[in-house]
Design a protein around this motif. Structure first.
Motif, PDB file in Angstrom:
ATOM      1  N   VAL A 119     -20.175 -24.323  31.191  1.00 60.89           N
ATOM      2  CA  VAL A 119     -19.754 -22.950  30.907  1.00 60.89           C
ATOM      3  C   VAL A 119     -18.973 -22.906  29.594  1.00 60.89           C
ATOM      4  O   VAL A 119     -19.211 -22.044  28.740  1.00 60.89           O
ATOM      5  N   GLN A 120     -18.062 -23.846  29.390  1.00 59.40           N
ATOM      6  CA  GLN A 120     -17.301 -23.896  28.138  1.00 59.40           C
ATOM      7  C   GLN A 120     -18.223 -24.087  26.948  1.00 59.40           C
ATOM      8  O   GLN A 120     -18.018 -23.486  25.893  1.00 59.40           O
ATOM      9  N   ALA A 121     -19.237 -24.925  27.104  1.00 59.52           N
ATOM     10  CA  ALA A 121     -20.173 -25.176  26.002  1.00 59.52           C
ATOM     11  C   ALA A 121     -20.908 -23.901  25.600  1.00 59.52           C
ATOM     12  O   ALA A 121     -21.136 -23.658  24.408  1.00 59.52           O
ATOM     13  N   LEU A 122     -21.257 -23.077  26.582  1.00 56.69           N
ATOM     14  CA  LEU A 122     -21.929 -21.809  26.257  1.00 56.69           C
ATOM     15  C   LEU A 122     -21.021 -20.906  25.434  1.00 56.69           C
ATOM     16  O   LEU A 122     -21.455 -20.287  24.459  1.00 56.69           O
ATOM     17  N   PHE A 123     -19.741 -20.821  25.806  1.00 52.84           N
ATOM     18  CA  PHE A 123     -18.818 -19.979  25.059  1.00 52.84           C
ATOM     19  C   PHE A 123     -18.560 -20.538  23.657  1.00 52.84           C
ATOM     20  O   PHE A 123     -18.428 -19.791  22.699  1.00 52.84           O
ATOM     21  N   GLU A 124     -18.499 -21.859  23.533  1.00 56.31           N
ATOM     22  CA  GLU A 124     -18.289 -22.458  22.221  1.00 56.31           C
ATOM     23  C   GLU A 124     -19.506 -22.239  21.332  1.00 56.31           C
ATOM     24  O   GLU A 124     -19.377 -22.048  20.133  1.00 56.31           O
ATOM     25  N   LEU A 125     -20.693 -22.251  21.933  1.00 47.28           N
ATOM     26  CA  LEU A 125     -21.903 -21.999  21.164  1.00 47.28           C
ATOM     27  C   LEU A 125     -21.908 -20.572  20.624  1.00 47.28           C
ATOM     28  O   LEU A 125     -22.264 -20.335  19.474  1.00 47.28           O
ATOM     29  N   THR A 126     -21.474 -19.623  21.442  1.00 54.40           N
ATOM     30  CA  THR A 126     -21.468 -18.237  20.977  1.00 54.40           C
ATOM     31  C   THR A 126     -20.441 -18.027  19.863  1.00 54.40           C
ATOM     32  O   THR A 126     -20.577 -17.103  19.070  1.00 54.40           O
ATOM     33  N   GLU A 127     -19.429 -18.893  19.768  1.00 58.92           N
ATOM     34  CA  GLU A 127     -18.474 -18.801  18.657  1.00 58.92           C
ATOM     35  C   GLU A 127     -19.188 -18.980  17.320  1.00 58.92           C
ATOM     36  O   GLU A 127     -18.776 -18.420  16.313  1.00 58.92           O
ATOM     37  N   LEU A 128     -20.249 -19.765  17.316  1.00 59.37           N
ATOM     38  CA  LEU A 128     -21.002 -19.984  16.080  1.00 59.37           C
ATOM     39  C   LEU A 128     -21.670 -18.699  15.597  1.00 59.37           C
ATOM     40  O   LEU A 128     -21.936 -18.547  14.410  1.00 59.37           O
ATOM     41  N   TYR A 129     -21.956 -17.802  16.519  1.00 63.11           N
ATOM     42  CA  TYR A 129     -22.625 -16.563  16.157  1.00 63.11           C
ATOM     43  C   TYR A 129     -21.667 -15.548  15.535  1.00 63.11           C
ATOM     44  O   TYR A 129     -22.084 -14.549  14.985  1.00 63.11           O
TER      45      TYR A 129
END
Length: 106
Positions: free
Chosen positions: A86-96
């Motif tokens: 779940v944390q990885a998904l939120f960190e990935l969206t930070e890139l956007y």
């Protein structure tokens, strides 16, 4: 069924420690500054931790070291794996969240 068995089935039980060997590659040069630790004979999963024992903490400039060390893998339980994903998904969206402003017409 014991409470410990139930917790294990739910993925909430204690962490397992596994002793393995680990290939370590360290380089400090003009072209590269890196340290890679590659556990041998085990697949790592989200949330797992690896502690490398006996690897050098420093290498001189221009040096490259390749060695085999002992390592301990601490397996994440089911809840920790889920939380890591779940944390990885939120960190990935930070890139956007990077914006590009259009050039102003002059």
């Amino acid at each position: 069924m014991s409470s410990e068995g139930l917790l294990s089935r739910l993925g909430l039980g204690g962490r397992r420690r596994i002793e393995i060997t680990c290939s370590v590659d360290i380089e400090q040069s003009f072209d590269s500054l890196h340290a890679h630790a590659i556990p041998e004979g085990i697949d790592l999963r989200p949330g797992d931790r690896v502690i490398v024992h006996g690897a050098p903490t420093e290498v001189g400039f221009g040096e490259t070291r390749h060695l085999t060390c002992r390592a301990t893998v601490i397996r994440a339980n089911g809840l920790e794996r889920l939380w890591t994903e779940v944390q990885a998904l939120f960190e990935l969206t930070e890139l956007y969240h990077c914006g590009f402003e259009p050039k102003e017409a002059t």
